[in-house]
Design an enzyme around this catalytic site. Sequence first.
Site, PDB file in Angstrom:
ATOM      1  N   HIS A  62      38.275  40.016  41.797  1.00 46.20           N
ATOM      2  CA  HIS A  62      38.985  39.155  42.750  1.00 46.20           C
ATOM      3  C   HIS A  62      40.281  38.608  42.163  1.00 46.20           C
ATOM      4  CE1 HIS A  62      36.759  35.573  41.069  1.00 46.20           C
ATOM      5  NE2 HIS A  62      37.890  34.967  41.383  1.00 46.20           N
ATOM      6  N   ASP A 114      32.046  41.962  39.713  1.00 45.56           N
ATOM      7  CA  ASP A 114      33.371  41.360  39.911  1.00 45.56           C
ATOM      8  C   ASP A 114      34.242  41.498  38.663  1.00 45.56           C
ATOM      9  OD1 ASP A 114      35.546  39.938  40.790  1.00 45.56           O
ATOM     10  OD2 ASP A 114      34.398  38.219  41.508  1.00 45.56           O
ATOM     11  N   SER A 155      37.785  31.891  36.588  1.00 49.03           N
ATOM     12  CA  SER A 155      37.477  33.255  36.970  1.00 49.03           C
ATOM     13  C   SER A 155      38.081  34.205  35.961  1.00 49.03           C
ATOM     14  CB  SER A 155      38.059  33.563  38.341  1.00 49.03           C
ATOM     15  OG  SER A 155      37.151  33.194  39.305  1.00 49.03           O
TER      16      SER A 155
HETATM   17  N1  ARG Z   1      34.106  32.219  44.504  1.00 49.03           N
HETATM   18  C1  ARG Z   1      34.827  32.947  43.507  1.00 49.03           C
HETATM   19  C2  ARG Z   1      36.090  32.163  43.171  1.00 49.03           C
HETATM   20  O1  ARG Z   1      36.241  31.045  43.533  1.00 49.03           O
HETATM   21  C3  ARG Z   1      35.125  34.346  43.951  1.00 49.03           C
HETATM   22  C4  ARG Z   1      36.130  34.465  45.050  1.00 49.03           C
HETATM   23  C5  ARG Z   1      36.479  35.844  45.491  1.00 49.03           C
HETATM   24  N2  ARG Z   1      35.507  36.449  46.349  1.00 49.03           N
HETATM   25  C6  ARG Z   1      35.484  36.361  47.712  1.00 49.03           C
HETATM   26  N3  ARG Z   1      34.496  36.935  48.355  1.00 49.03           N
HETATM   27  N4  ARG Z   1      36.386  35.728  48.419  1.00 49.03           N
HETATM   28  O2  ARG Z   1      37.141  32.663  42.882  1.00 49.03           O
HETATM   29  N1  GLU Z   2      35.897  32.125  41.423  1.00 45.48           N
HETATM   30  C1  GLU Z   2      36.582  31.008  40.857  1.00 45.48           C
HETATM   31  C2  GLU Z   2      38.001  31.314  40.414  1.00 45.48           C
HETATM   32  O1  GLU Z   2      38.674  32.105  40.958  1.00 45.48           O
HETATM   33  C3  GLU Z   2      35.779  30.468  39.731  1.00 45.48           C
HETATM   34  C4  GLU Z   2      34.575  29.962  40.303  1.00 45.48           C
HETATM   35  C5  GLU Z   2      34.554  28.471  40.261  1.00 45.48           C
HETATM   36  O2  GLU Z   2      35.306  27.802  40.976  1.00 45.48           O
HETATM   37  O3  GLU Z   2      33.740  28.056  39.473  1.00 45.48           O
HETATM   38  O4  GLU Z   2      38.541  30.686  39.551  1.00 45.48           O
END
Ligand code: ARG
Ligand code: GLU
Length: 680
Positions: free
Chosen positions: A84, A205, A616
Amino acid sequence: MIKRLLLSAMACIAIATTFADEGMWLPNNIKERIKYMRRMGFKLKADDIYSADKASLKDAVVQFGGGCTGEFVSEQGLLLTNHHCGYSSIQKLSSVEHDYLTYGYWAQSMADELPVPGLTVSLLVSMEDVTERLATGEKKEEIIAAAINGEGYRASIESIYYGNQHILYVYQTYRDVRLVGAPPSSIGKFGGDTDNWIWPRHTGDFSIFRVYAGKDNQPADYSEENVPYRPKRHFKISTNGVQEGDFTMIYGFPGNTQEYVISDAVEYVANVSNPMKIALRTQRLETITEAQAKDPAVRIAYAAKHANIANSWKKWQGESLGLERLGTIEKKKRYEADFAVWAATKPEYSTLLDSMRTAYANCTKGYFVRELFNESVGAIEAYGIAHKLRQATSTTAEEQLAYRQKLLKDYNPEIDRTIARQMLTEFIARMPKEDIPQVLTKGIENCGSIEKYIDSLYNNTKILGSAVLKNEELMADPMLEFENIFTNTVERNKAYVYRNISNVPAIEKWYKTYMQALREWDSERAFYPDANFTLRVAYGTICGYENADGEYHTHLSTLDGVIAKENPAIYDYDIPQELRDIYKNKDYGRWSINKNGSPTVPVCFLASNHTSGGNSGSPVINGKGELVGINFDRTWRSTMSDIEFDPSICRNISVDIRYVLFVVDRLGHAQYLLDELKVN
Ligand code: ARG
Ligand code: GLU
C-alpha cells in the site's frame, strides 16, 4: 523449549502488560529503555540501534515517499516496504495493457527495474537535541543552514513535548527509486478495504524497490548511468519465524499521536470530528465504488484514491469504538480531577486546567469549520485543481495546459460532479450559518438549487478540458471563481491548519506547562514524545489478544486462511490460480511450517508494538536485530492507541517475512532477488 511452552497465550499478555510496551522512543536516547528491552529478549546494544559515528540499524531504515517507512535488505540498495506504500507508484506505472496493480510486477534482473518519477527515499543522517543551543540564543535558521552540508541534504528542527524540547534532524534524499517487484493486488491488498484494520488478516502487504545513486553513492536524478545505492547498513533476514512471547522491535516513522491531551480533546475527536468525517466519506466512497464497478478503467484510475479515502474512514470508526471500549474520556476526566487536587496548592499550575478548558471552548468551532471544509469542499477534485492552478499563475498558457493535464490524469468529471453535489450539500447543512460565504449562498439562490449550481460550474468551466487558456480566461473561469469564494473566507482561516485540535496555538501554549506539571506530579510515568513523522523505536512481543469476552485471537495467520477467504467472484479476494494450485498440492517446499500437524505457510502476525500511521513498511526486528516481518496495520478497535495505548489489546499487524519470500519465490520466480537476499 520448556520456557517457550510456558509462554502460553495469556502469559504473553501478562508480559506485554507488566513491561508496558507503550511508547515510541527517540533512537538517540534508547539507552534509557535498553534495560527493559533486554529483559524482553533484545540482544543488541543501544549503539547498534543508533550511533552518531558508526553504522547502526538506523542507516537501514528510510522514510519512503511521503509518509511510509522502508528498510534496506541488501548491500545493493534493495528496499522493502508495504504494497500500500508502493501503491500509487505501481498505479502510475500501470495501464489497462500493463496492469501491474492487478497482476503484479516482477523484474527478473536489474535491467527490468522500473524508474518511478517523483518517488524519493530519505535517510536520516543525524539527530541532535538542540534545546540548549536554542536557549542560549542560537537561531533556528542558522542551526539548520549549518547542518545542510551534503548532496540532497535537508534539515529541520522539530519540537517535542509541546515545545519543551527541540530536535535537529538531518536527512539525505535519494531521488532515483525503481520498482523491483510487487505482488498482484489480490495478494498485496488481499481482502481490500473489507479486511483493512482487521485481524485475522491474510494480506501480503509488501512491495520491493531499489534505490539508485550516482557513481559516488550520492543522490542523483534518474539516469541509466546510476548504480545501486550501497547503504551503510542493511537488515539480515531471519527465516526462523516468530513464536508467541518473542521480542519484537519496530523501527520507523510514526506520524501523529496525542497521548497527553485532556478529555476535552478526546470529546472533540470522538463526538464531533470523527462522526462528521465518517459520514461525509461514506458518501464519497459509495459514489466512487459504484462508478468503479461499471468500468475497469475507472477502477484503476480511482484505485489509490478509493483506498486512501477508505483507510482513514475505517480507522476513525475503529478509533471511536476503541475510545468507547477503554472509557478514555471518563478515564482522562478522573486523571484530570486527581491532577487538579494536586495542582490546587501550586500557584503556577492551579488555574492551568481551567485555562485549557476555556481555550478548547474558544477554539473548537473554528477548528471544526476547518475540518468540515477540508472534508467537504476540499474533497471536490475540481476545487483542488483550481486551487493549484491559481498558485501556478506565472507560467505560459502552454505550460499551464501541460500542468492541468497532469492534474487531470486519473480524473473523472462525472464522479467528481456527483461528489461535488454531495459535498456542497453537506457543507451548507453542517456549517454554522454565519460561516457560509454569502457569495456562495447568493450563487446557489440564483441557480435555484445546489445541484443546478454545481451543474452550471461543471458545464461552463474550461479547466477540465484540453483547450489552451490565457491567464485572464483562467482567472475568470467559473471553477476558479468558485475556488476563490473560499480563499477569501474559510480558506483564509489558516489558523486552523494544525495537526490536531490541541496544536492550535491558543490551546497548545498551555500544553508546554501542562507537560512540565505532569512530569512533576505523575513522576513514575514513562514519558515519550508524541509521534511527528520522525524516526522512533517501539518494542514489544509477539502476542495474541482477547478480542471480545471469551474470544482469543492467536498471533499467526496462514495460507489456510487465505484459501478459506478466497473467492474468484470478488476482486479483492480473487487470488492467482498459481496460488490455488500450490495450496492444492501442498507444494510449499522450504516455506512449509507445521500447524496442528499439517503443512501450511505463515502469512501475518500480531505483536504489541506501539505504532501509528507512518509506521507502514517498518521493519519488524527480532532480538538479534534480524528482519522477521514488515509492519502494515493495527487491529481495528486498537487504533485509539494514537490517544490511549492499552497493552492488553493494542496490536500491530505485520506480514511475516517468510510469506514475502514465499511469494517472491513461488509466484514471482525472481531468483536473482532470492540470491541477493541470501536466503537460498
Ligand atoms: N490500514 C493500513 C494503513 O493505515 C493499510 C491501508 C491500505 N489498505 C487499504 N485497504 N486501504 O495504512
Ligand atoms: N497502515 C498504516 C500506515 O500506512 C499503519 C497502520 C497504523 O496506522 O498503525 O502507516
